[in-house]
Design a protein around this motif. Structure first.
Motif, PDB file in Angstrom:
ATOM      1  N   MET A 133     -35.730  -3.722 -99.770  1.00  0.00           N
ATOM      2  CA  MET A 133     -35.439  -2.301 -99.759  1.00  0.00           C
ATOM      3  C   MET A 133     -34.534  -1.852-100.629  1.00  0.00           C
ATOM      4  O   MET A 133     -35.228  -0.847-101.719  1.00  0.00           O
ATOM      5  CB  MET A 133     -35.595  -2.138 -97.862  1.00  0.00           C
ATOM      6  CG  MET A 133     -36.950  -2.089 -97.500  1.00  0.00           C
ATOM      7  SD  MET A 133     -36.668  -1.017 -96.267  1.00  0.00           S
ATOM      8  CE  MET A 133     -35.777  -2.440 -94.847  1.00  0.00           C
ATOM      9  N   LEU A 134     -33.663  -1.857-101.069  1.00  0.00           N
ATOM     10  CA  LEU A 134     -33.008  -1.803-102.353  1.00  0.00           C
ATOM     11  C   LEU A 134     -33.117  -1.792-103.230  1.00  0.00           C
ATOM     12  O   LEU A 134     -33.566  -0.995-104.247  1.00  0.00           O
ATOM     13  CB  LEU A 134     -31.121  -2.190-101.614  1.00  0.00           C
ATOM     14  CG  LEU A 134     -30.341  -1.678-100.906  1.00  0.00           C
ATOM     15  CD1 LEU A 134     -29.330  -2.584-100.025  1.00  0.00           C
ATOM     16  CD2 LEU A 134     -30.232   0.074-100.797  1.00  0.00           C
ATOM     17  N   ALA A 135     -33.998  -3.405-104.037  1.00  0.00           N
ATOM     18  CA  ALA A 135     -34.281  -3.292-104.564  1.00  0.00           C
ATOM     19  C   ALA A 135     -35.927  -2.995-105.017  1.00  0.00           C
ATOM     20  O   ALA A 135     -35.587  -2.512-106.817  1.00  0.00           O
ATOM     21  CB  ALA A 135     -34.217  -4.455-104.942  1.00  0.00           C
TER      22      ALA A 135
ATOM     23  N   SER B 289     -36.448   0.004-104.830  1.00  0.00           N
ATOM     24  CA  SER B 289     -35.602   1.426-104.178  1.00  0.00           C
ATOM     25  C   SER B 289     -35.550   2.319-105.664  1.00  0.00           C
ATOM     26  O   SER B 289     -34.936   3.229-106.274  1.00  0.00           O
ATOM     27  CB  SER B 289     -34.461   2.052-103.808  1.00  0.00           C
ATOM     28  OG  SER B 289     -34.036   1.534-104.253  1.00  0.00           O
ATOM     29  N   ASP B 290     -35.811   1.357-106.829  1.00  0.00           N
ATOM     30  CA  ASP B 290     -35.955   1.572-108.327  1.00  0.00           C
ATOM     31  C   ASP B 290     -36.633   3.243-108.650  1.00  0.00           C
ATOM     32  O   ASP B 290     -37.453   3.484-108.629  1.00  0.00           O
ATOM     33  CB  ASP B 290     -36.241   0.895-109.290  1.00  0.00           C
ATOM     34  CG  ASP B 290     -34.753  -0.108-109.050  1.00  0.00           C
ATOM     35  OD1 ASP B 290     -33.855   0.262-108.929  1.00  0.00           O
ATOM     36  OD2 ASP B 290     -34.930  -1.753-109.471  1.00  0.00           O
TER      37      ASP B 290
ATOM     38  N   SER C  51     -21.184 -10.856-109.682  1.00  0.00           N
ATOM     39  CA  SER C  51     -22.524 -11.017-107.901  1.00  0.00           C
ATOM     40  C   SER C  51     -22.522 -12.541-107.400  1.00  0.00           C
ATOM     41  O   SER C  51     -23.227 -12.721-106.579  1.00  0.00           O
ATOM     42  CB  SER C  51     -24.047 -10.382-108.560  1.00  0.00           C
ATOM     43  OG  SER C  51     -23.889 -11.444-109.994  1.00  0.00           O
TER      44      SER C  51
ATOM     45  N   ILE D  39     -33.179  -5.300 -96.005  1.00  0.00           N
ATOM     46  CA  ILE D  39     -32.762  -4.239 -96.221  1.00  0.00           C
ATOM     47  C   ILE D  39     -32.623  -4.708 -98.068  1.00  0.00           C
ATOM     48  O   ILE D  39     -32.825  -3.206 -99.026  1.00  0.00           O
ATOM     49  CB  ILE D  39     -31.165  -3.872 -95.553  1.00  0.00           C
ATOM     50  CG1 ILE D  39     -31.202  -3.697 -94.715  1.00  0.00           C
ATOM     51  CG2 ILE D  39     -29.979  -3.395 -96.302  1.00  0.00           C
ATOM     52  CD1 ILE D  39     -29.958  -3.845 -92.689  1.00  0.00           C
ATOM     53  N   LEU D  40     -31.824  -5.878 -97.873  1.00  0.00           N
ATOM     54  CA  LEU D  40     -32.166  -6.096 -99.282  1.00  0.00           C
ATOM     55  C   LEU D  40     -32.937  -6.107-100.043  1.00  0.00           C
ATOM     56  O   LEU D  40     -33.062  -5.228-101.329  1.00  0.00           O
ATOM     57  CB  LEU D  40     -31.709  -7.209-100.108  1.00  0.00           C
ATOM     58  CG  LEU D  40     -29.828  -7.565 -99.726  1.00  0.00           C
ATOM     59  CD1 LEU D  40     -29.309  -8.774 -99.783  1.00  0.00           C
ATOM     60  CD2 LEU D  40     -29.331  -6.581-100.457  1.00  0.00           C
TER      61      LEU D  40
END
Length: 104
Positions: free
Chosen positions: A99-101, A103-104, A54, A96-97
């Motif tokens: 929203m991805l974080a 979405s768990d 990462s 975007i990041l």
């Protein structure tokens, strides 16, 4: 299209800075990989190796972001506009990041 001296200097400094900034995460990742022969899913060594990757991904993202500013500046000859457009790209990427974080 000819490249001016400030653009060439910016590219050289960016290349040097990203190289120096990337040396330590890559060395750390190599040491972690060599120290742990068995990387099973869920093990602490596997998670540490992902943390190393990462850091490298963040390093590549930073180099890409700076390169887009220099490339935009070279094409348009407008540094202020290039920085403004880069901030919009950064905002979209962070959204975007986020929203991805979430979405768990």
């Amino acid at each position: 299209m000819t490249l001016s001296a400030p653009i060439l200097l910016s590219i050289a400094v960016l290349f040097g800075a990203m190289t120096v900034a990337g040396i330590f995460p890559v060395l750390r990742l190599i040491r972690i990989h060599e120290a742990h022969h068995e990387l099973k899913q869920g093990s602490a060594s596997f998670l540490r190796s992902l943390a190393g990757w990462s850091i490298i991904a963040v390093w590549i993202g930073g180099a890409w972001f700076c390169a887009t500013i220099i490339g935009d500046w070279a094409v348009t000859d407008d540094l202020d506009g290039a920085i403004d457009r880069a901030m919009v790209r950064l905002y979209v990427l962070l959204e975007i990041l986020a929203m991805l974080a979430a979405s768990d």
